[in-house]
Design a protein around this motif. Structure first.
Motif, PDB file in Angstrom:
ATOM      1  N   SER A 626       0.667  -1.777  -8.973  1.00  0.00           N
ATOM      2  CA  SER A 626       0.880  -0.709  -9.048  1.00  0.00           C
ATOM      3  C   SER A 626       2.156  -0.110  -7.976  1.00  0.00           C
ATOM      4  O   SER A 626       2.900   0.795  -8.487  1.00  0.00           O
ATOM      5  CB  SER A 626      -0.325   0.515  -8.677  1.00  0.00           C
ATOM      6  OG  SER A 626      -0.336   1.622  -8.965  1.00  0.00           O
ATOM      7  N   ARG A 627       2.037  -0.717  -6.987  1.00  0.00           N
ATOM      8  CA  ARG A 627       3.320  -0.272  -6.053  1.00  0.00           C
ATOM      9  C   ARG A 627       4.688  -0.878  -6.694  1.00  0.00           C
ATOM     10  O   ARG A 627       5.523  -0.171  -6.537  1.00  0.00           O
ATOM     11  CB  ARG A 627       2.707  -1.227  -4.733  1.00  0.00           C
ATOM     12  CG  ARG A 627       2.064  -0.421  -3.771  1.00  0.00           C
ATOM     13  CD  ARG A 627       2.477   0.705  -2.990  1.00  0.00           C
ATOM     14  NE  ARG A 627       3.534   0.399  -2.331  1.00  0.00           N
ATOM     15  CZ  ARG A 627       5.086   0.854  -2.695  1.00  0.00           C
ATOM     16  NH1 ARG A 627       5.183   1.701  -3.592  1.00  0.00           N
ATOM     17  NH2 ARG A 627       5.939   0.312  -1.647  1.00  0.00           N
ATOM     18  N   LEU A 628       4.411  -2.085  -7.335  1.00  0.00           N
ATOM     19  CA  LEU A 628       5.699  -2.379  -7.854  1.00  0.00           C
ATOM     20  C   LEU A 628       6.071  -1.619  -8.857  1.00  0.00           C
ATOM     21  O   LEU A 628       7.443  -1.181  -9.053  1.00  0.00           O
ATOM     22  CB  LEU A 628       5.558  -3.792  -8.579  1.00  0.00           C
ATOM     23  CG  LEU A 628       6.732  -4.528  -9.266  1.00  0.00           C
ATOM     24  CD1 LEU A 628       7.814  -4.690  -8.516  1.00  0.00           C
ATOM     25  CD2 LEU A 628       6.265  -5.772  -9.875  1.00  0.00           C
ATOM     26  N   ALA A 629       5.287  -1.100  -9.834  1.00  0.00           N
ATOM     27  CA  ALA A 629       5.627   0.034 -10.867  1.00  0.00           C
ATOM     28  C   ALA A 629       6.152   1.307 -10.309  1.00  0.00           C
ATOM     29  O   ALA A 629       7.166   1.570 -10.822  1.00  0.00           O
ATOM     30  CB  ALA A 629       4.429   0.306 -11.800  1.00  0.00           C
ATOM     31  N   ARG A 630       5.906   1.625  -9.028  1.00  0.00           N
ATOM     32  CA  ARG A 630       6.372   2.672  -8.410  1.00  0.00           C
ATOM     33  C   ARG A 630       7.641   2.464  -7.965  1.00  0.00           C
ATOM     34  O   ARG A 630       8.868   3.135  -7.956  1.00  0.00           O
ATOM     35  CB  ARG A 630       5.510   3.407  -7.532  1.00  0.00           C
ATOM     36  CG  ARG A 630       4.178   3.979  -7.954  1.00  0.00           C
ATOM     37  CD  ARG A 630       3.356   4.734  -7.053  1.00  0.00           C
ATOM     38  NE  ARG A 630       2.033   5.162  -7.334  1.00  0.00           N
ATOM     39  CZ  ARG A 630       2.010   5.916  -8.042  1.00  0.00           C
ATOM     40  NH1 ARG A 630       2.874   6.784  -8.639  1.00  0.00           N
ATOM     41  NH2 ARG A 630       0.769   6.201  -8.587  1.00  0.00           N
ATOM     42  N   THR A 631       8.165   1.400  -7.291  1.00  0.00           N
ATOM     43  CA  THR A 631       9.041   1.004  -6.811  1.00  0.00           C
ATOM     44  C   THR A 631      10.277   0.690  -8.023  1.00  0.00           C
ATOM     45  O   THR A 631      11.501   1.119  -8.063  1.00  0.00           O
ATOM     46  CB  THR A 631       9.065  -0.563  -6.227  1.00  0.00           C
ATOM     47  OG1 THR A 631       8.085  -0.362  -5.107  1.00  0.00           O
ATOM     48  CG2 THR A 631      10.471  -0.907  -5.652  1.00  0.00           C
ATOM     49  N   TRP A 727      16.614  -5.297 -17.312  1.00  0.00           N
ATOM     50  CA  TRP A 727      16.141  -4.894 -16.302  1.00  0.00           C
ATOM     51  C   TRP A 727      14.588  -4.603 -16.361  1.00  0.00           C
ATOM     52  O   TRP A 727      14.262  -4.348 -17.180  1.00  0.00           O
ATOM     53  CB  TRP A 727      17.017  -3.417 -15.978  1.00  0.00           C
ATOM     54  CG  TRP A 727      16.478  -2.729 -14.764  1.00  0.00           C
ATOM     55  CD1 TRP A 727      15.746  -1.355 -14.785  1.00  0.00           C
ATOM     56  CD2 TRP A 727      17.140  -2.651 -13.452  1.00  0.00           C
ATOM     57  NE1 TRP A 727      15.672  -0.809 -13.590  1.00  0.00           N
ATOM     58  CE2 TRP A 727      16.388  -1.816 -12.733  1.00  0.00           C
ATOM     59  CE3 TRP A 727      17.815  -3.673 -13.074  1.00  0.00           C
ATOM     60  CZ2 TRP A 727      16.755  -1.780 -11.387  1.00  0.00           C
ATOM     61  CZ3 TRP A 727      18.063  -3.638 -11.346  1.00  0.00           C
ATOM     62  CH2 TRP A 727      17.383  -2.626 -10.762  1.00  0.00           C
ATOM     63  N   PRO A 728      13.841  -4.756 -15.285  1.00  0.00           N
ATOM     64  CA  PRO A 728      12.615  -4.463 -15.261  1.00  0.00           C
ATOM     65  C   PRO A 728      12.068  -3.177 -15.815  1.00  0.00           C
ATOM     66  O   PRO A 728      12.599  -2.215 -15.461  1.00  0.00           O
ATOM     67  CB  PRO A 728      11.954  -4.592 -13.672  1.00  0.00           C
ATOM     68  CG  PRO A 728      13.139  -5.256 -13.175  1.00  0.00           C
ATOM     69  CD  PRO A 728      14.551  -4.875 -13.948  1.00  0.00           C
ATOM     70  N   ALA A 729      11.152  -3.413 -16.743  1.00  0.00           N
ATOM     71  CA  ALA A 729      10.395  -2.011 -17.329  1.00  0.00           C
ATOM     72  C   ALA A 729       9.610  -1.280 -16.378  1.00  0.00           C
ATOM     73  O   ALA A 729       9.139  -1.882 -15.452  1.00  0.00           O
ATOM     74  CB  ALA A 729       9.622  -2.607 -18.595  1.00  0.00           C
ATOM     75  N   GLU A 730       9.307  -0.043 -16.683  1.00  0.00           N
ATOM     76  CA  GLU A 730       8.658   0.650 -15.537  1.00  0.00           C
ATOM     77  C   GLU A 730       7.182   0.332 -15.475  1.00  0.00           C
ATOM     78  O   GLU A 730       6.628   0.783 -14.663  1.00  0.00           O
ATOM     79  CB  GLU A 730       8.934   2.128 -15.617  1.00  0.00           C
ATOM     80  CG  GLU A 730      10.612   2.404 -15.483  1.00  0.00           C
ATOM     81  CD  GLU A 730      10.793   3.884 -15.209  1.00  0.00           C
ATOM     82  OE1 GLU A 730       9.848   4.796 -15.095  1.00  0.00           O
ATOM     83  OE2 GLU A 730      12.023   4.304 -15.599  1.00  0.00           O
TER      84      GLU A 730
END
Length: 817
Positions: A626-631, A727-730
């Motif tokens: 979850s922290r990664l998704a926000r980042t 690029w990383p998806a959200e």
């Protein structure tokens, strides 16, 4: 597997060759995806590249890499601005000879040799720094293609009535012996003598005149006072004179006394000389009142024949001689030393003069409103930089002078008929050409074939301002123009908003009717220890700040880390400590991935690339995801806004704090001691998070991220390079507020235990007999689910979690037993 240590000296050049061999940064002409065109600033060949260039160009490169990873077709060209006065002065300095000391052909040959050598050094540095340029789209402003564009631009503007030539007062540099534009003038504060002279009025009274430029007395054509200044009201319409045999051919210089509101009654004596020309006010008065023209200073900065016995003297010597003569005659009433602001040529620092010469101009004064509207149609990053552009446009006083009396530059494709004086232009098919060696395609309309070629060359900004048109294939490739014009992004420094940004907008509006780019990203300057801007002329004074030694000492990635540490548009000091922090980040990335590498084999390839979250994720895993998704969401948003520093800061905080300081400590027991779903969940999470972190950092640290990708992740991933990866998806499905609350509690718990161990002289890895945790009911179940991770991080043999629903109970209370 990754070796024990990362050696950037070997890895960085090797990876640069790998990218070049595989065309990693090539623009996809025939692929799909949105087009992102960068109007890259062509560095001027006027000296060696310095650390300030690395600072600003790295920032652009980060944005280019970000958009490329997002699937956009990035056209990232590189040009070199290698014509005009700046290059000429650099060549003269390099060869130790002035252009005027040799034939034009010999000097141009020297120019070509120096340019080729210098541009190769520029290219080598950009490769070493890892600018992701598509070198197939390299250009120079002196190349035939660029000359063709510049010359056709001139022809179109002339035909549209936007270009004109006239003999008029022009800003002139005596050192460079050429006309210059308003934007080429920089203000400088100099210590100057402010002398009050004694003119004699018609009634015999003394009329005091204060001046900083007594050398212009031979060119004095009038005296002005303010119409409401009662001290001189009775003198308006009469004349005044001063003895002048020492500095002119006349016994006395006698001039009319006139009234104008531009005369400042509070400055000096309130009465001021009008000389042709000392400043722009003199020019205005000369035009308004049709005053005579007297030129006391020549093109070479020496006194003219008008100065009598002082003819041929440099201005400074003539000034001293005149002051001495006036003092000897008792004509000096007062003298003070003041700080005086004067205009100087930005290229050489020489005080500028106003001389009557024939020049070419582009009309801009009649288009101020249109230019302001165009500036407002562009998105500015940072937004406040637009005010600099608007301030410049609003305060323009001159049309744009585009001609220079120099040698190495783009020729004006025009001839003047010697019979009737009419101007003949070249045709598009003839371009590029030099009118000195080529003749018009047809006779003049009067029938004459006797032509005088234009010998001046264009100002360097008149050619570099065509850069968005040049890279878009104008005027020959309409399809390419439609794809790449207007450009998506113009990156540039804030000190050339008044020149390159302004002039490019002028050209774009005249040729296409629209702004040349959608966005402009303005960079700041790298500053020396004295907090002055590092420039080509000053960069050699501190060899420790030269790019090549810094890269070899600190690594290209570390230098790029420093370059992206400050908010967009800001100036910053060259900071070795920041570069050292970049090196520490590189080392930490390497070590974290080496730590994780042996555990990835526990997961199948199918599981790694499944869109479904694996079973058995613990609250610890869900918190980190979850922290990664926000980042990811934050970094993507900020990079899309060209705020690279905010994006990198968030990524780095996630990596250091959430991942390394906490998550890795929490899951060590699962990695080494557990089996089945709990271990697989930790391994899967670690793989996703590390790979995603590398992708997020790839635009900033291209070398270390590629080295880790190739050595560890490439065996499971399909992209040939991390810089060609997506690029990383959200991942909105990763967002979990409950897990984040649990993670916050876990971090608070770990903080309490670390403080306890520190206070009691225990090492961080020291075991504890038991922990008792009082937790609110909603948190107790989550903590119990993460019990294996809690024991791993706290090194507690036993942990008891007690539910506490007291009204004033804290979220979490830890008791060491």
């Amino acid at each position: 597997m990754l070796p024990n240590r990362y050696h950037f000296h070997e890895a960085e050049p090797r990876l640069a060759r790998f990218w070049a061999e595989h065309d990693i940064y090539a623009y996809g002409e025939h692929s799909s995806g949105p087009i992102f065109t960068i109007d890259t600033p062509p560095p001027t060949v006027s000296g060696e590249l310095h650390i300030g260039h690395c600072y600003s160009y790295t920032q652009t490169d980060v944005i280019a890499r970000f958009h490329r990873m997002r699937g956009e077709r990035v056209l990232y060209p590189m040009g070199f601005d290698d014509n005009g006065l700046p290059t000429e002065r650099f060549v003269e300095k390099t060869i130790g000879r002035k252009a005027t000391e040799m034939e034009r052909g010999e000097f141009l040959a020297h120019c070509q040799e120096v340019i080729e050598q210098t541009e190769q050094r520029f290219t080598d540095l950009w490769h070493r720094l890892s600018l992701s340029v598509d070198w197939r789209h390299r250009y120079s402003t002196s190349s035939p293609g660029a000359q063709r564009v510049s010359q056709w631009s001139f022809i179109q503007l002339y035909q549209a009535g936007r270009v004109y030539t006239q003999i008029a007062p022009t800003l002139w540099c005596p050192e460079c012996q050429t006309a210059i534009a308003q934007a080429d003038v920089e203000d400088a504060d100099l210590s100057t003598r402010f002398t009050t002279l004694s003119f004699r009025a018609h009634d015999g009274s003394i009329l005091p005149i204060a001046t900083t430029r007594p050398e212009l007395l031979p060119a004095c054509v009038a005296i002005f006072v303010h119409p409401t200044d009662q001290r001189y009201a009775h003198l308006i319409g009469t004349k005044a004179s001063i003895a002048s045999t020492a500095f002119s051919h006349q016994e006395h210089i006698e001039v009319p006394i006139m009234a104008d509101e531009l005369a400042d009654p509070t400055k000096g004596s309130g009465a001021v000389m009008c000389c042709t020309f000392g400043d722009s006010t003199d020019v205005r008065w000369w035009r308004t009142y049709q005053l005579p023209l007297r030129a006391a200073i020549g093109r070479d900065g020496r006194m003219s024949e008008l100065a009598g016995s002082l003819a041929g003297l440099p201005v400074a010597q003539a000034r001293q001689r005149i002051l001495t003569s006036l003092a000897d005659q008792g004509l000096t009433l007062d003298q003070q030393t003041i700080q005086h602001t004067i205009g100087t040529h930005e290229r050489c620092g020489t005080p500028v003069e106003y001389l009557q010469t024939r020049q070419w101009f582009i009309r801009v004064l009649d288009q101020k409103d249109r230019l302001l509207e165009a500036g407002r149609a562009i998105r500015w990053y940072p937004e406040h930089m637009r005010s600099r552009y608007e301030h410049w446009v609003e305060n323009l006083q001159w049309d744009w002078c585009i001609s220079r009396q120099r040698f190495h530059g783009v020729s004006f494709p025009a001839w003047t008929c010697r019979s009737c004086g009419e101007i003949t232009l070249a045709t598009l098919e003839q371009l590029p050409l030099d009118p000195r060696t080529t003749t018009p395609c047809q006779p003049c309309r009067c029938g004459s074939t006797d032509f005088e070629p234009e010998t001046d060359v264009m100002d360097t900004w008149a050619t570099s301002s065509c850069s968005p048109l040049l890279i878009a294939g104008w005027p020959d490739d309409a399809a390419r123009l439609a794809r790449h014009y207007p450009a998506t992004l113009r990156p540039q420094a804030h000190d050339i908003i008044r020149t390159w940004a302004f002039y490019t907008i002028v050209k774009a509006l005249n040729h296409t009717g629209e702004a040349p780019w959608r966005e402009i990203m303005v960079s700041g300057h790298a500053l020396s220890e004295s907090r002055s801007k590092i420039s080509k002329s000053k960069s050699r004074s501190n060899a420790s700040d030269e790019p090549w030694p810094l890269i070899e000492q600190e690594s290209a990635d570390a230098l790029r880390y420093w370059a992206t540490s400050i908010k967009t548009g800001s100036d910053t000091l060259v900071n070795r400590e920041t570069m050292a922090a970049g090196r520490r980040l590189v080392t930490k990335l390497w070590n974290a991935c080496r730590f994780a590498a042996p555990h990835f084999a526990a997961i199948s390839r199918e599981a790694l690339h499944s869109e479904q979250l694996p079973p058995g994720l613990l609250p610890t895993d869900r918190w980190l995801l979850s922290r990664l998704a926000r980042t990811i969401a934050f970094a993507t948003r900020e990079l899309a806004r060209n705020d690279y520093a905010a994006a990198r800061g968030a990524i780095e905080r996630f990596f250091w704090s959430d991942l390394c300081d906490n998550y890795l400590e929490l899951i060590k027991s699962r990695l080494y001691n557990a089996s089945g779903a709990p271990r697989e969940a930790a391994c899967w999470t670690l793989y996703q998070v590390l790979l995603t972190t590398l992708k997020l950092l790839a635009p900033f640290l291209p070398f270390i991220t590629e080295e880790i990708y190739q050595g560890l992740f490439r065996q499971w991933e399909s992209s040939i390079s991390i810089h060609r990866a997506h690029w990383p998806a959200e991942h909105p499905e990763w967002l979990d507020t409950g897990a984040e609350q649990t993670g916050t509690a876990l971090l608070d718990l770990l903080g309490q235990i670390r403080r306890y161990k520190a206070d009691h002289g225990l090492s961080i890895g020291a075991e504890l007999d038991a922990l008792r945790i009082n937790a609110l009911s909603g948190l107790r179940l989550e903590l119990e689910a993460a019990l294996i991770d809690l024991k791993s991080a706290t090194r507690a043999r036993e942990i008891t979690i007690i539910e506490d629903d007291g009204q004033d109970a804290p979220l979490l209370d830890v008791i060491m037993v």
